[in-house]
Structure formats: C-alpha cells, structure tokens
Design a protein around this motif. Sequence first.
Motif, PDB file in Angstrom:
ATOM      1  N   HIS A  85       0.828  -1.210   0.000  1.00 13.67           N
ATOM      2  CA  HIS A  85       0.000   0.000   0.000  1.00 13.67           C
ATOM      3  C   HIS A  85       0.866   1.265   0.000  1.00 13.67           C
ATOM      4  CE1 HIS A  85      -3.861  -2.007   1.734  1.00 13.67           C
ATOM      5  NE2 HIS A  85      -3.763  -2.117   0.423  1.00 13.67           N
ATOM      6  N   HIS A 247      -6.076  -5.840   3.119  1.00 10.64           N
ATOM      7  CA  HIS A 247      -5.953  -6.745   1.961  1.00 10.64           C
ATOM      8  C   HIS A 247      -6.894  -7.944   2.054  1.00 10.64           C
ATOM      9  CE1 HIS A 247      -3.318  -9.909   3.681  1.00 10.64           C
ATOM     10  NE2 HIS A 247      -3.061  -8.951   4.523  1.00 10.64           N
ATOM     11  N   ALA A 266      -0.222  -2.411  -5.752  1.00  8.16           N
ATOM     12  CA  ALA A 266      -1.303  -2.859  -4.860  1.00  8.16           C
ATOM     13  C   ALA A 266      -2.648  -2.527  -5.485  1.00  8.16           C
ATOM     14  CB  ALA A 266      -1.186  -2.138  -3.512  1.00  8.16           C
TER      15      ALA A 266
END
Length: 273
Positions: A85, A247, A266
């Motif tokens: 991220h 996630h 990501a």
Amino acid sequence: MSDAVFFTDADFEQYRTLIYNESGIHFTPTNRSILESRLKERLREKSLDSVKKYFTTISQDKEELKNFLDSITTNLTRFFRNQAHFDAMEKFVVPELIKIKKGSINQTIRIWSAGCSTGEEPYTIAMLMSEILPHPWKFEIVASDISLKCLMTAKEGFYAESRIVGIPDNYLAKYFDKVEGGFKVHDDIKAKIRFDYHNLKNAAGQRDLDIVFCRNVIIYFDEAAQTGVINRFWDAMSSKSFLFIGHSESLFGMDTKFEFVKTEWATFYRKFV
Ligand SMILES: C[S@@+](CC[C@H](N)C(=O)[O-])C[C@H]1O[C@@H](n2cnc3c(N)ncnc32)[C@H](O)[C@@H]1O
C-alpha cells in the motif's frame, strides 16, 4: 462466578445487538467466546459479578459504554503494515494527486487514518509523506479510533523495542529518538497528525479528504454496517481521491460508487467524479 450461568444465549443476543447498534462490530456465535472473555475481564475490573447488571450500567452510562466498546475492539497493528500500500502511495497515488491538484491554491494533501489503533499506521503515513512530498506541497493527517486507550498510546508516540519491527533503519534514525525501553516519535511528525475519538457508525464530520486509510476495521462489521461506513467515506472525500482498505477486505458486491484500481504495487479504490 460460575461459567455455566455467566452468559446465557439471551445475554449474548442482548449484548451483541447493543454492540452492533453502537459500533457496527458484529459478533457471531463463532466469536462469542471472545466477547465472553473480554466481558469477564471488564466485570473483574469493575468488581461486578453479573452481566445483567453490567448491561444496565452500559445502557445508562455513556462513558462506561465507551470503555466497554474499547475493551471489545481488536487493535492489532504494526508499522508499514502491508508495505504494498505504501509503495502504491509513493509510486501512484501521491504523483496522481499532485497532477490533479496542481492548480489549487492550497497545495495540501489531506489524509484520514480511520481506525488507527495505537498510531503505527498514521505515523507510517506521516513518515512516508515527509519523504516523498515535493516542495511546496504539504500534508495533514487525521487519525481516529473508537478506542480511547489506543488513542492515548498513539498520542504519546512511544513504542517498545518489540513494536518497531518493520521500520526501515533510515526512518528510525530520522524520525525517532531512542529512549529507555524503546523509541519515541519526533514532535514534528506528531504535529502532522490530529488524533481524534471517532466512531465510524457516525457521520465523518470531515470534507475534501484526498486519501482515506481504513484497513482491517470493516472486517469486524457486517455488510450493512460496512456499506454505511464506506458511503460515509465517499461523502467525506474530494471529487478525485483514493481509499485503501485491508488486503483481506473488499467492496465487491457492495452498493458503492468507488472504482476498483489495480496497479503493479497494490489494489485500492478511487472516487473519480
Ligand atoms: C485491527 S485494528 C487496525 C489498525 C490499522 N488500521 C491497521 O490496519 O493496522 C482495528 C481498529 O479499528 C477500531 N474500530 C473498530 N470499530 C470501530 C468503530 N466503529 N469506529 C472507529 N474505530 C473502530 C478498533 O478500535 C481498532 O483499533
């Protein structure tokens, strides 16, 4: 206190309804034992012997209700959690925002870490932004949680040796002071973050956010509560902005207008209207 009569099915129903209505946190029969053990701890601290009496207390006393909600939250976190991220922030999201906001008078990127726990997430964001944001851009971060205990730790900015794993050495040297038993975040990084009590069941009370982090929080909510939180983020975000969730969380199938974005670093979501 006998375990057999400690917490009946009717008590469980009563407690889980109250918790859900007050916070969005959804206890299922599978995780009932977690609620039971947290409740036992709370009763011990209050020197009470009945869950029924305690239920009356929290129904009438808003402060104790806050303490109770605090005690049932799961606060696991760490610095640089899900590094992908932060790579996506650096390589994609921040450059994109700089392009989008180039003409604006106020060159500030506004970020919300919602469900910030003990502060590792907002401090990670603050360190990263300090590294990557070109002059004259500025950033500000609001970090909020429902846990007052976590917010106190976060505001203090002291982390024991065992909790600083994951922080790159150059960041540790630049943004922390070594103190007895651990490390303390520098005041100039702290000054970038406003820590606030906020229950995600309620309206955000914020506007024009460019990035929202709400990671590993909605996993504890049911779908209706998740949809409510996500749509309140939408209202609090600027017309071109980004949302990171955990996630193992997803907006798939949810009634929201966020677009899914997949980058080489990501996946995340964006509001583009
Ligand atoms: C597992 S931690 C996640 C921390 C951080 N975002 C991360 O990913 O490392 C979840 C946090 O969400 C907070 N939380 C749970 N329900 C909440 C609510 N209704 N409003 C605000 N915060 C909440 C908890 O207190 C807890 O600190």
